[in-house]
Structures are given as C-alpha cells and as structure tokens.
Design an enzyme around this catalytic site. Sequence first.
Site, PDB file in Angstrom:
ATOM      1  CG  ASP A  85      -1.672   1.246   1.450  1.00  0.00           C
ATOM      2  OD1 ASP A  85      -2.403   1.648   0.521  1.00  0.00           O
ATOM      3  OD2 ASP A  85      -1.532   1.865   2.528  1.00  0.00           O
ATOM      4  CG  ASP A  97      -2.133   2.404   6.439  1.00  0.00           C
ATOM      5  OD1 ASP A  97      -2.290   2.125   5.228  1.00  0.00           O
ATOM      6  OD2 ASP A  97      -2.439   3.511   6.905  1.00  0.00           O
ATOM      7  CE  LYS A 141      -5.250  -1.015  -1.662  1.00  0.00           C
ATOM      8  NZ  LYS A 141      -4.337  -0.329  -0.725  1.00  0.00           N
ATOM      9  CG  ASP A 171      -1.569   7.822   0.554  1.00  0.00           C
ATOM     10  OD1 ASP A 171      -0.789   8.773   0.545  1.00  0.00           O
ATOM     11  OD2 ASP A 171      -2.280   7.495  -0.424  1.00  0.00           O
ATOM     12  N   GLY A 210      -5.442   3.039  -3.841  1.00  0.00           N
ATOM     13  CA  GLY A 210      -6.755   3.506  -4.264  1.00  0.00           C
ATOM     14  C   GLY A 210      -6.659   4.521  -5.384  1.00  0.00           C
TER      15      GLY A 210
END
Length: 270
Positions: A8, A219, A196, A10, A43
């Site tokens: 991921d 996260d 995902k 961010d 995203g």
Amino acid sequence: MIQLIAIDLDGTLLNDRKQITKQTQAVLKAARASGVRIVLCSGRPLRGIDRYLRVLGLTNPGDFAVTYNGGLVQKSDSGEVISEKILTRDQLLSLYALSQERDLPMNFIDREKVYCPPYPKQKPSLYGTVMKTMPFVKADMEHLPADIRINKAVFCISEKILTPAIAEIPQSYRKNYTMVKSHPYLLEILNKDADKGKALQTLTHFLGLASSEVMAIGDEENDLAMIRFAGLGIAMGNAIDALKAEAQFVTKTNEQEGVAYAIEKCVLKR
C-alpha cells in the site's frame, strides 16, 4: 518463499511527507535484485502513483500495479489492463440517491476524470484535497451516458460527518458493493468483485504464483482483503487494530521505515 510483495502507499510505503525514503528505496532495490516482484497497491489511479513507480524503477515491461483499490490491475509500463471491475450507470444513480439520503457529497471516477454531481448544500466534497492528478468535471446525473464505465465512487467529507453517516447505510448496499475506508474522511465504493485481495488473486494467477508466495503490507481498512489473501500479511505499526489482528507480523510505523524493516526481516533475512 516470497516471490511478490504487494505494498500500500499512504500510511505504508510513504512517510507522512508523502515520500519514499532512501533507506526504503535501497531495501526494495535489494528485494528486486533477489528476484522478488514489487507491486504497488493503491486507491489512486495509475497516473496518481506514476511518480512513485518511477522512483522505484517499476515502469518496465513485467511490472504491474493494482489501482483503484483493486478495481484495476494494470501493466505499469503501458497501462494495459489485466483486470477491470466497473460501476454501471444504474449503480451510479443508486449510489447518488444514497448520497442524497445521507446528505453526503459524492464523486465518481473513471480512468481520465473525476466527476462532480451536485453536492448537498454547504457540504462540498473534500476529494479535491486528496486527488490532485486528475481533472474535475461537472456531472449531470440525468444525462449520464448509458455505457458509462466508472471505476469507483467516493464520499469524501470530514470524519465527524462521514462516520455516523456510514453507520446508517442500508445493508443492501453493503451486499451489492465493496465499501472501504481508505482514510478517516474517505469512503470508497467499488464493484462488489473489486478489492485489493481479489486483484492480487487475479495477478498471481496471471503470473503463475500461489498466495503463499505473496507478502502484503498495509495500514488501513482497504488493505484488509490483501492481508487476508497473502501468505504473509504485514501490518504497519500505525495500522488500524483490525488489520493488526489479521496480520502475521506487525512492523514499525511508516515514520520508522516499517516497510524496509519488514522486508529485511521476512524476505532478505537480514
């Protein structure tokens, strides 16, 4: 043996200044040199992660990215689509009706633009503060093309407004769509078959890999599906509690080189 690391952006790969540190870049380079694939899972659209792909040298033939929270699996060098899950016109109209009932601003996004239908009074969307790489255009919900292909819809407004509104969303919507929070102030709504985890399943099948050969690091709520899919799921030290509970290993935070630490410990065995 881990053959693919899904990461991921961010709150995970990026520190709080939206940077990939030199140390993390070096560790990812070492992992790649050992034959491990690195796949960014975000995203954002492909153009929204392009600068990070370039920093890491992930724009060559054979490189892939998961975008739109699993709505798209693409080749990083050309943008060629491996898998795409979309929202239809009827679904957009239904979601817009929901946004009006819950008094929330809605945007929807294809591969080129962010669409802005009328917002509730004095409740503008905050999505412009999140999405800075695509143009925003007005949308007339009464005259949407019948064949419109949308990758996701979003409700983006302050957490104090969004959180209680989400709690009031009817269960029928939750059954018919994938709904995930990627930030406290951002709810993303996708095709029911898009997340995902499903995207990684598609990609690993395409590459001839097993889930046991995948390591995933995240996260937030939108990372849960890939943590569950991966043979080795890693939660950041700053991850939400639900993700930590699902992970096999909790690494350091995104401000403490958490991605680099996890890869060194679990893949490079340093």
